[in-house]
Design a protein around this motif. Structure first.
Motif, PDB file in Angstrom:
ATOM      1  N   ALA A 289      25.978  59.593  26.689  1.00  0.00           N
ATOM      2  CA  ALA A 289      26.323  60.716  27.560  1.00  0.00           C
ATOM      3  C   ALA A 289      27.637  61.316  27.104  1.00  0.00           C
ATOM      4  CB  ALA A 289      26.425  60.258  29.011  1.00  0.00           C
TER       5      ALA A 289
ATOM      6  N   THR B 246      21.682  54.159  25.683  1.00  0.00           N
ATOM      7  CA  THR B 246      21.748  55.536  26.158  1.00  0.00           C
ATOM      8  C   THR B 246      23.131  56.100  25.835  1.00  0.00           C
ATOM      9  OG1 THR B 246      22.488  54.836  28.363  1.00  0.00           O
ATOM     10  CG2 THR B 246      20.116  55.115  28.028  1.00  0.00           C
TER      11      THR B 246
ATOM     12  N   VAL C 273      30.305  63.747  28.847  1.00  0.00           N
ATOM     13  CA  VAL C 273      30.638  64.381  30.117  1.00  0.00           C
ATOM     14  C   VAL C 273      32.063  64.911  30.071  1.00  0.00           C
ATOM     15  CG1 VAL C 273      30.784  64.063  32.607  1.00  0.00           C
ATOM     16  CG2 VAL C 273      29.093  62.779  31.290  1.00  0.00           C
TER      17      VAL C 273
ATOM     18  N   THR D  88      31.113  59.275  34.418  1.00  0.00           N
ATOM     19  CA  THR D  88      30.046  58.937  33.482  1.00  0.00           C
ATOM     20  C   THR D  88      29.228  57.724  33.903  1.00  0.00           C
ATOM     21  OG1 THR D  88      31.583  57.592  32.193  1.00  0.00           O
ATOM     22  CG2 THR D  88      31.319  59.882  31.522  1.00  0.00           C
TER      23      THR D  88
END
Length: 208
Positions: free
Chosen positions: A148, A146, A150, A184
């Motif tokens: 991310a 995954t 942020v 995060t």
């Protein structure tokens, strides 16, 4: 003899005054970064490369110069590894973003100077998480990834020492500490911690 001393002092004064005039500047920095633990629970490490670009304006009053700066800093990559009940996790992150702050410079004899700077760091944490679960019969080992991105408002502060080669150009060594206030993963939520990155750089500056 007196005339020679007078000439030396005049040359020294002229070099110092020419090297520290009011005006715009642009500088670039290259160096190394160290990422420090977000908590004492898991192994967290990072040693990477960094680059930064800043532009701004300084006003000069005697030996002091003070001004505003803005720019961009890329702090490089860090890594984190930890195990849990059903497997382990590999985290990789890169922190970068714009900066906005103030700077201060104090002229020393022979063209040398000391400096300080600090302000806001609008950081973005580009994080990739690779989760691997243990292999238990009859289930095979599984892995999924995954990502991310942020952002959050952090801070930076730095000090340096350098030498002005001419009125328009100077070089220096700098130490900067960045605080990237981004959340995060659950470590940062549970332990109320944020990444700290120390940067050691060589800076070249051009003044207009």
């Amino acid at each position: 003899m007196d005339s020679k001393k007078l000439l030396c002092f005049a040359l020294l004064a002229s070099v110092t005054s020419l090297s520290h005039a009011s005006g715009f500047f642009v500088n670039t920095s290259l160096g190394e970064t160290n990422f420090y633990p977000q908590s004492n629970v898991y192994d967290f490490y990072g040693h990477s490369h960094t680059e930064a670009l800043r532009v701004g304006y300084r006003w000069t009053s005697g030996a002091f110069s003070y001004g505003l700066e803005t720019g961009y800093a890329n702090l490089g990559h860090s890594h984190q590894y930890y195990g849990h009940l059903i497997g382990f996790t590999n985290l990789s992150e890169r922190i970068d973003g714009p900066v906005l702050g103030a700077n201060l410079k104090y002229s020393l004899p022979m063209g040398f100077y000391v400096s300080a700077r600090g302000g806001f760091f609008r950081s973005t944490d580009h994080q990739i998480s690779k989760e691997t679960s243990w292999s238990f019969f009859p289930y095979p080992q599984t892995t999924y990834t995954t990502s991310a991105n942020v952002s959050g408002m952090g801070s930076y502060f730095g000090v340096g020492i350098g030498y002005d080669i001419s009125k328009s150009f100077g070089v220096g060594l700098n130490y900067d500490r960045y605080r990237a206030h981004v959340v995060t993963n659950y470590q940062e939520i549970l332990f109320d911690v944020t990444p700290r990155v120390d940067a050691y750089t060589l800076t070249a500056e051009y003044r207009f």
